[in-house]
Design a protein around this motif. Structure first.
Motif, PDB file in Angstrom:
ATOM      1  N   SER A  40      12.221  -1.776  96.036  1.00 10.93           N
ATOM      2  CA  SER A  40      13.205  -2.706  95.346  1.00 10.93           C
ATOM      3  C   SER A  40      14.082  -3.561  95.927  1.00 10.93           C
ATOM      4  O   SER A  40      14.533  -3.180  97.278  1.00 10.93           O
ATOM      5  N   SER A  41      14.697  -4.642  95.495  1.00 13.75           N
ATOM      6  CA  SER A  41      15.550  -5.597  96.217  1.00 13.75           C
ATOM      7  C   SER A  41      16.923  -4.898  95.913  1.00 13.75           C
ATOM      8  O   SER A  41      17.384  -4.080  95.256  1.00 13.75           O
ATOM      9  N   ASP A  42      17.734  -5.422  96.924  1.00 14.56           N
ATOM     10  CA  ASP A  42      19.037  -5.017  97.247  1.00 14.56           C
ATOM     11  C   ASP A  42      19.853  -5.336  95.903  1.00 14.56           C
ATOM     12  O   ASP A  42      20.579  -4.442  95.329  1.00 14.56           O
ATOM     13  N   ASN A  43      19.718  -6.301  95.312  1.00 14.55           N
ATOM     14  CA  ASN A  43      20.352  -6.810  94.141  1.00 14.55           C
ATOM     15  C   ASN A  43      20.026  -5.947  92.937  1.00 14.55           C
ATOM     16  O   ASN A  43      20.970  -5.685  92.104  1.00 14.55           O
ATOM     17  N   GLN A  44      18.806  -5.520  92.823  1.00 13.18           N
ATOM     18  CA  GLN A  44      18.454  -4.666  91.820  1.00 13.18           C
ATOM     19  C   GLN A  44      19.233  -3.575  91.856  1.00 13.18           C
ATOM     20  O   GLN A  44      19.657  -2.683  90.716  1.00 13.18           O
TER      21      GLN A  44
END
Length: 231
Positions: free
Chosen positions: A126-130
């Motif tokens: 998963s992305s950091d922003n998620q």
């Protein structure tokens, strides 16, 4: 682990919901802190979901370290501890795309206290922003649960919370506080509550003492800030 008189059903639903499953969140903790870039102080851990594989006394040290890092920016923060095995599910030794990640954010409860939430995953897909977005939503949901208790003094029946100025507000004092935040004078508050201005003045003094506020303006601003943060 749950403490206090808070209703965590909504948080448990969030942590078992699709967003949490997508991010593979396997550990979360909520607590009350005095943040500091030097050394954060953890007053209370009020909720925990997931396994902690070390002695319970180490939990506060773990949280204090994460809050201290977060205190440098006061923004949603992602911290990588690849080899950390103290929380959540422990993956197989040769598992791919694994590495423990902690995301943390906080919301003020009053001038010297912060509500923080930490969510952790061992998945790197998963992305950091998620993950940052998830912990931001998590702490907002927790704030909606805890903030009403803030008026009645956070964790006043928890022996770990030792702020001597923190005492519960009586029901009538809460009524006075709600009207005070609307900018009403003691005379108008007294008329609405069917009491005397002198009684209201004494109640306001008691509220200021219990909440540690300097004056009624600071008190009203703090209550309004709490309400805004929970929206």
């Amino acid at each position: 682990m749950k403490t206090g008189d808070y209703n965590w059903h909504q948080i448990e639903a969030m942590l078992s919901g699709p967003a949490s499953q997508l991010l593979e969140i396997d550990w979360a903790v909520v607590g009350i802190t005095t943040p500091s870039p030097a050394a954060a102080k953890i007053h209370d851990i009020i909720y925990r979901n997931g396994d902690f594989h070390e002695p319970s006394k180490n939990l506060r040290h773990q949280c204090a370290s994460l809050v201290t890092i977060w205190s440098a920016t006061h923004t949603p923060t992602l911290i990588n501890f690849d080899n950390c095995t103290c929380v959540g599910k422990i993956p197989p030794t040769k598992a791919k795309n694994c590495g423990r990640r902690f995301s943390i954010h906080g919301i003020p409860l009053r001038a010297d206290l912060m509500l923080f939430a930490i969510a952790s995953t061992n998945c790197r897909n998963s992305s950091d922003n998620q993950i940052k977005s998830f912990v931001t939503d998590l702490v907002k949901q927790c704030h909606r649960i805890v903030s009403p208790h803030c008026l009645n003094c956070l964790s006043h029946n928890n022996s770990n919370f030792t702020d001597s100025s923190c005492q519960p507000l009586a029901p009538r004092e809460i009524d006075v506080l709600k009207l005070l935040t609307k900018g009403l004078s003691n005379k108008k508050i007294a008329r609405l509550l069917g009491t005397s201005p002198n009684t209201v003045r004494n109640q306001v003094s008691t509220i200021l003492r219990k909440t540690g506020s300097i004056n009624r303006t600071e008190l009203a601003m703090q209550v309004l800030a709490d309400a805004s943060a929970s929206m």
